[in-house]
Design a protein around this motif. Structure first.
Motif, PDB file in Angstrom:
ATOM      1  N   GLU A  92       0.829  -1.202   0.000  1.00 30.10           N
ATOM      2  CA  GLU A  92       0.000   0.000   0.000  1.00 30.10           C
ATOM      3  C   GLU A  92       0.863   1.252   0.000  1.00 30.10           C
ATOM      4  O   GLU A  92       0.546   2.250  -0.647  1.00 30.10           O
ATOM      5  CB  GLU A  92      -0.939  -0.004   1.202  1.00 30.10           C
ATOM      6  N   GLY A  93       1.996   1.177   0.744  1.00 29.19           N
ATOM      7  CA  GLY A  93       2.917   2.316   0.746  1.00 29.19           C
ATOM      8  C   GLY A  93       3.484   2.584  -0.629  1.00 29.19           C
ATOM      9  O   GLY A  93       3.587   3.740  -1.071  1.00 29.19           O
ATOM     10  N   VAL A  94       3.867   1.499  -1.317  1.00 30.77           N
ATOM     11  CA  VAL A  94       4.399   1.648  -2.681  1.00 30.77           C
ATOM     12  C   VAL A  94       3.324   2.203  -3.600  1.00 30.77           C
ATOM     13  O   VAL A  94       3.580   3.077  -4.431  1.00 30.77           O
ATOM     14  CB  VAL A  94       4.917   0.296  -3.204  1.00 30.77           C
ATOM     15  N   HIS A 153       3.223   5.594  -5.735  1.00 30.90           N
ATOM     16  CA  HIS A 153       2.950   5.576  -7.168  1.00 30.90           C
ATOM     17  C   HIS A 153       1.821   6.538  -7.515  1.00 30.90           C
ATOM     18  O   HIS A 153       1.892   7.249  -8.527  1.00 30.90           O
ATOM     19  CB  HIS A 153       2.580   4.157  -7.606  1.00 30.90           C
ATOM     20  N   ARG A 154       0.786   6.560  -6.658  1.00 28.92           N
ATOM     21  CA  ARG A 154      -0.314   7.507  -6.909  1.00 28.92           C
ATOM     22  C   ARG A 154       0.172   8.944  -6.818  1.00 28.92           C
ATOM     23  O   ARG A 154      -0.214   9.799  -7.630  1.00 28.92           O
ATOM     24  CB  ARG A 154      -1.443   7.257  -5.905  1.00 28.92           C
ATOM     25  N   ALA A 155       1.035   9.225  -5.830  1.00 26.93           N
ATOM     26  CA  ALA A 155       1.575  10.582  -5.705  1.00 26.93           C
ATOM     27  C   ALA A 155       2.408  10.946  -6.921  1.00 26.93           C
ATOM     28  O   ALA A 155       2.345  12.071  -7.432  1.00 26.93           O
ATOM     29  CB  ALA A 155       2.414  10.690  -4.431  1.00 26.93           C
ATOM     30  N   HIS A 161       1.788  13.940  -9.594  1.00 26.26           N
ATOM     31  CA  HIS A 161       2.814  14.923  -9.941  1.00 26.26           C
ATOM     32  C   HIS A 161       3.063  14.929 -11.441  1.00 26.26           C
ATOM     33  O   HIS A 161       3.233  15.996 -12.052  1.00 26.26           O
ATOM     34  CB  HIS A 161       4.100  14.590  -9.195  1.00 26.26           C
ATOM     35  N   ARG A 162       3.075  13.726 -12.048  1.00 19.10           N
ATOM     36  CA  ARG A 162       3.259  13.639 -13.494  1.00 19.10           C
ATOM     37  C   ARG A 162       2.130  14.358 -14.228  1.00 19.10           C
ATOM     38  O   ARG A 162       2.363  15.087 -15.201  1.00 19.10           O
ATOM     39  CB  ARG A 162       3.324  12.173 -13.931  1.00 19.10           C
ATOM     40  N   ALA A 163       0.886  14.148 -13.743  1.00 18.02           N
ATOM     41  CA  ALA A 163      -0.260  14.801 -14.375  1.00 18.02           C
ATOM     42  C   ALA A 163      -0.155  16.316 -14.255  1.00 18.02           C
ATOM     43  O   ALA A 163      -0.458  17.060 -15.202  1.00 18.02           O
ATOM     44  CB  ALA A 163      -1.559  14.308 -13.739  1.00 18.02           C
ATOM     45  N   GLU A 164       0.284  16.781 -13.079  1.00 22.01           N
ATOM     46  CA  GLU A 164       0.442  18.226 -12.870  1.00 22.01           C
ATOM     47  C   GLU A 164       1.494  18.804 -13.811  1.00 22.01           C
ATOM     48  O   GLU A 164       1.287  19.863 -14.435  1.00 22.01           O
ATOM     49  CB  GLU A 164       0.841  18.481 -11.415  1.00 22.01           C
TER      50      GLU A 164
END
Length: 288
Positions: free
Chosen positions: A213-215, A219-221, A225-228
């Motif tokens: 879940e941490g990984v 990955h979601r973060a 950031h990539r989307a931003e």
């Protein structure tokens, strides 16, 4: 020279040396008149940095790798009897052991003059986790001929297809007694120990879930950031396109003004010459 010797040597070489050494081995086999060996050596895949680190660990920290693999087997055997709190604690210890062994790989790389990225270190940890989770992955990780990192989702078998160079070639490893869960009910002490190990082992699953879940959270973060950044790049691209249009319009206007200025200069020159001629005519008439 045979393929076993080549494999044992080549996959301990730093990735930066791999192609050069492989080429030399191919040429040596050709010089010996062994075209088939030369062909097989030439087909050997260059390992990723993480795979190379795992090969170093398998060769130079063999006991530590075997301990982790056998602990994984013990945990799998004991998972049916769970105490979540104890199992979670064991899982944390397992993660600490994996990270400690991965750092040993980093130290071995440093001794070879190679700097290892954080991404490669993460792949080493994932490979060690996979080796604890799956017997086939354990064999691949301990082969010393790994060419890519391994990963496990904790449910499905680990994909080891193409992960080991020349899997048909067997390189003997020193054997040692396998660890097992003791389930001798005739001894209360052994039974208590087995129950404790079973309860503790189940925590590894819970800890692994937390780790996964941490990984995923990271990955979601990263995806956010990539989307931003993608949106910012799109905005900048649109702004740049607009600026290009404005510059093109200014350049067109500048060209038009230059042409107009040239036309005015020409008319001024014509007018000045006409004025000069008229002045000369007036002066001539006055003299008469």
């Amino acid at each position: 020279m045979d393929l076993t010797d080549v494999l044992s040597d080549l996959y301990l070489r730093a990735p930066t040396e791999f192609v050069t050494v492989r080429t030399a081995r191919v040429q040596a086999a050709r010089d010996d008149g062994d075209a088939e060996l030369a062909k097989r050596i030439g087909r050997l895949s260059k390992p990723s940095t993480a795979a190379w680190l795992m090969n170093l660990l398998a060769a130079r920290r063999t006991t530590d790798v075997d301990d982790i693999v056998e602990l994984g087997a013990l945990i799998r055997d004991a998972e049916k009897n769970m105490d979540a709190q104890d199992l979670r604690q064991l899982g944390k210890q397992r993660i600490a052991l994996i990270r400690a062994l991965a750092r040993q790989g980093e130290a071995l790389a440093a001794e070879a003059g190679q700097k290892v990225s954080a991404a490669a270190m993460l792949e080493v940890e994932q490979t060690l986790h996979a080796a604890m989770s799956d017997p086939a992955a354990a064999d691949a990780a301990r082969s010393g001929r790994l060419v890519r990192a391994l990963s496990s989702n904790g449910i499905e078998p680990v994909d080891t297809d193409g992960a080991v160079a020349e899997p048909s070639v067997i390189i003997e490893r020193a054997s040692r007694p396998a660890l097992r869960v003791v389930e001798d009910a005739s001894s209360p002490r052994r039974l208590a120990e087995a129950e404790k190990k079973a309860e503790a082992a189940a925590a590894a699953a819970a800890a692994a879930k937390d780790e996964r879940e941490g990984v995923r959270e990271k990955h979601r973060a990263l995806a956010g950031h990539r989307a931003e950044l993608t949106r910012e790049r799109q905005d900048l691209t649109a702004r740049l396109s607009k600026l290009d249009e404005e510059l093109s319009a200014i350049e067109r206007e500048d060209d038009a003004l230059r042409r107009a200025a040239a036309s005015v200069d020409h008319r001024l020159d014509v007018a000045k010459r006409a004025a000069d001629r008229a002045a000369e005519r007036v002066a001539s008439l006055r003299k008469k």
